[in-house]
Design a protein around this motif. Structure first.
Motif, mmCIF file in Angstrom:
data_model
loop_
_atom_site.group_PDB
_atom_site.id
_atom_site.type_symbol
_atom_site.label_atom_id
_atom_site.label_comp_id
_atom_site.label_asym_id
_atom_site.label_seq_id
_atom_site.Cartn_x
_atom_site.Cartn_y
_atom_site.Cartn_z
ATOM 1 N N ASN A 166 0.845 -1.198 0.000
ATOM 2 C CA ASN A 166 0.000 0.000 0.000
ATOM 3 C C ASN A 166 0.877 1.243 0.000
ATOM 4 O O ASN A 166 1.058 1.904 1.004
ATOM 5 N N GLY A 167 1.470 1.552 -1.161
ATOM 6 C CA GLY A 167 2.348 2.713 -1.271
ATOM 7 C C GLY A 167 3.809 2.329 -1.360
ATOM 8 O O GLY A 167 4.180 1.153 -1.272
ATOM 9 N N SER A 168 4.655 3.336 -1.552
ATOM 10 C CA SER A 168 6.101 3.123 -1.572
ATOM 11 C C SER A 168 6.562 2.597 -0.220
ATOM 12 O O SER A 168 6.004 2.950 0.825
ATOM 13 N N VAL A 169 7.621 1.794 -0.242
ATOM 14 C CA VAL A 169 8.168 1.307 1.026
ATOM 15 C C VAL A 169 8.869 2.443 1.752
ATOM 16 O O VAL A 169 8.663 2.657 2.948
ATOM 17 N N ILE A 170 9.701 3.204 1.032
ATOM 18 C CA ILE A 170 10.448 4.290 1.660
ATOM 19 C C ILE A 170 10.513 5.490 0.731
ATOM 20 O O ILE A 170 10.635 5.344 -0.486
ATOM 21 N N LYS A 171 10.442 6.670 1.328
ATOM 22 C CA LYS A 171 10.481 7.919 0.584
ATOM 23 C C LYS A 171 11.493 8.844 1.238
ATOM 24 O O LYS A 171 11.449 9.086 2.448
ATOM 25 N N LEU A 172 12.434 9.352 0.433
ATOM 26 C CA LEU A 172 13.446 10.291 0.916
ATOM 27 C C LEU A 172 13.111 11.689 0.415
ATOM 28 O O LEU A 172 12.910 11.888 -0.778
ATOM 29 N N SER A 173 13.086 12.652 1.337
ATOM 30 C CA SER A 173 12.701 14.021 0.986
ATOM 31 C C SER A 173 13.629 15.039 1.625
ATOM 32 O O SER A 173 13.195 16.115 2.052
ATOM 33 N N HIS A 174 14.909 14.706 1.717
ATOM 34 C CA HIS A 174 15.912 15.643 2.243
ATOM 35 C C HIS A 174 17.257 15.286 1.626
ATOM 36 O O HIS A 174 17.589 14.111 1.491
ATOM 37 N N LYS A 175 18.042 16.285 1.293
ATOM 38 C CA LYS A 175 19.314 16.042 0.608
ATOM 39 C C LYS A 175 20.276 15.220 1.445
ATOM 40 O O LYS A 175 21.175 14.552 0.894
#
Length: 332
Positions: A166-175
């Motif tokens: 149900n969705g992406s396993v992991i999401k990165l949103s910072h450099k």
């Protein structure tokens, strides 16, 4: 009427970081005396301070602190107290889904968090979260929006971050967000089912991305990974899937993203008009990678390269059509 209180810039802080409690009062004649009690609920320690104004406090221990302020005046017998909470975050947190005694801020394996989400809330900027050598299930996308490293306790095959489809396993949103030494599996999303990196960036390094599905009626992007920025490095992307025409089961790089020193192998795309096991679009770079043993029903089996994308020192081989003559085996 008599009252007092205090404010904080933030209710969370890092160990050895400066915290300023700004005191205020009304109804008390000057000079006002402020008495502070700071109690660490985690280790049951207490410190007391006397000031005539704001308090500068440097927490040396992790934990959840209860801060109580009492204001009084020398020529008045009345006083007023105010209470608030400060959370001092940890530099290292541990996650074990089978933890029998999870205690904030999860400083040891014996007191480890049961979920990655809990550990992220307890981890300070620049800190590290370590996952146990086992399957660590997630009931929602793990999103890292601060400079935090999430890693496995051993080799990348040993710590498995498993999505629930149900969705992406992991999401990165910072450099400066980092994920490494993990197997990422079980994701299902339109874009970036295993790994999604936003334009803000982030680094995924020494990971395995497998058995994730980019799911859409058409043009699903990246069963394994979808990067709008940041970098995927030293990783294995294998046996991911995509549904719908014009989709990509492996990796999609857009924006300013880069992938290097990685393998993208063993994707079998059963849909027509597949856009490669790897799709490159924009000012992206594919460098020192191997793209091999991928098949497609119709379309591109290997790499679909668009716009100003760069391919540098890569091996693209043994990509083939799956019983179809309507396929390009290598690069488009």
């Amino acid at each position: 009427s008599v009252s007092c209180g205090f404010t904080l810039d933030s209710h969370s802080a890092s160990q050895n970081g400066l915290v300023v409690f700004r005191a205020h009062s009304s109804g008390l004649a000057e000079p006002v005396k402020y008495s502070w009690t700071i109690f660490n609920n985690t280790d049951q320690s207490e410190v007391n301070y006397e000031t005539e104004g704001d308090l500068e406090f440097i927490p040396t221990r992790f934990g959840i602190y209860t801060v109580t302020l009492c204001a009084s005046a020398a020529n008045q017998s009345v006083s007023w107290s105010s209470e608030n909470t400060l959370i001092v975050l940890s530099q290292i947190c541990y996650v074990d889904p089978d933890s029998e005694n999870p205690v904030f801020p999860y400083l040891t394996w014996q007191t480890a968090a049961r979920t990655v989400k809990d550990a992220i809330e307890a981890c300070s900027d620049g800190g590290e979260i370590i996952l146990a050598k086992k399957v660590v299930p997630t009931d929602a996308t793990v999103e890292i929006t601060r400079p935090i490293t999430l890693r496995g306790a051993g080799f990348r095959e040993e710590s498995i971050l498993a999505g629930n489809g149900n969705g992406s396993v992991i999401k990165l949103s910072h450099k400066d967000a980092v994920v490494r030494q993990l197997t990422i599996t079980g994701g299902k999303a339109q874009n970036g089912a295993g790994l999604y990196v936003t334009a803000s960036g982030g680094l995924a390094q020494d990971c395995i991305l497998s058995n994730n599905t980019a799911n859409a009626g058409s043009y699903a992007k990246g069963g394994g990974a979808y990067l709008l920025g940041g970098r995927l490095s030293c990783s294995l992307v294998a046996e991911n899937y995509a549904t719908g025409g014009g989709s990509t089961p492996g990796v999609v790089l857009e924006g300013s993203a880069k992938m290097d020193r990685s393998f993208v192998v063993n994707h079998n795309h059963k849909q027509k008009n597949g856009w490669g096991a790897v799709q490159l679009k924009g000012a992206v770079t594919l460098e020192n990678c191997v793209v091999a043993h991928n098949t497609v029903l119709a379309g591109v089996a290997g790499v679909c390269c668009k716009n100003s994308a760069k391919i540098v020192n890569c091996t693209i081989a043994n990509n083939r059509p799956d019983n179809s003559t309507d396929a390009e085996v290598g690069i488009q």
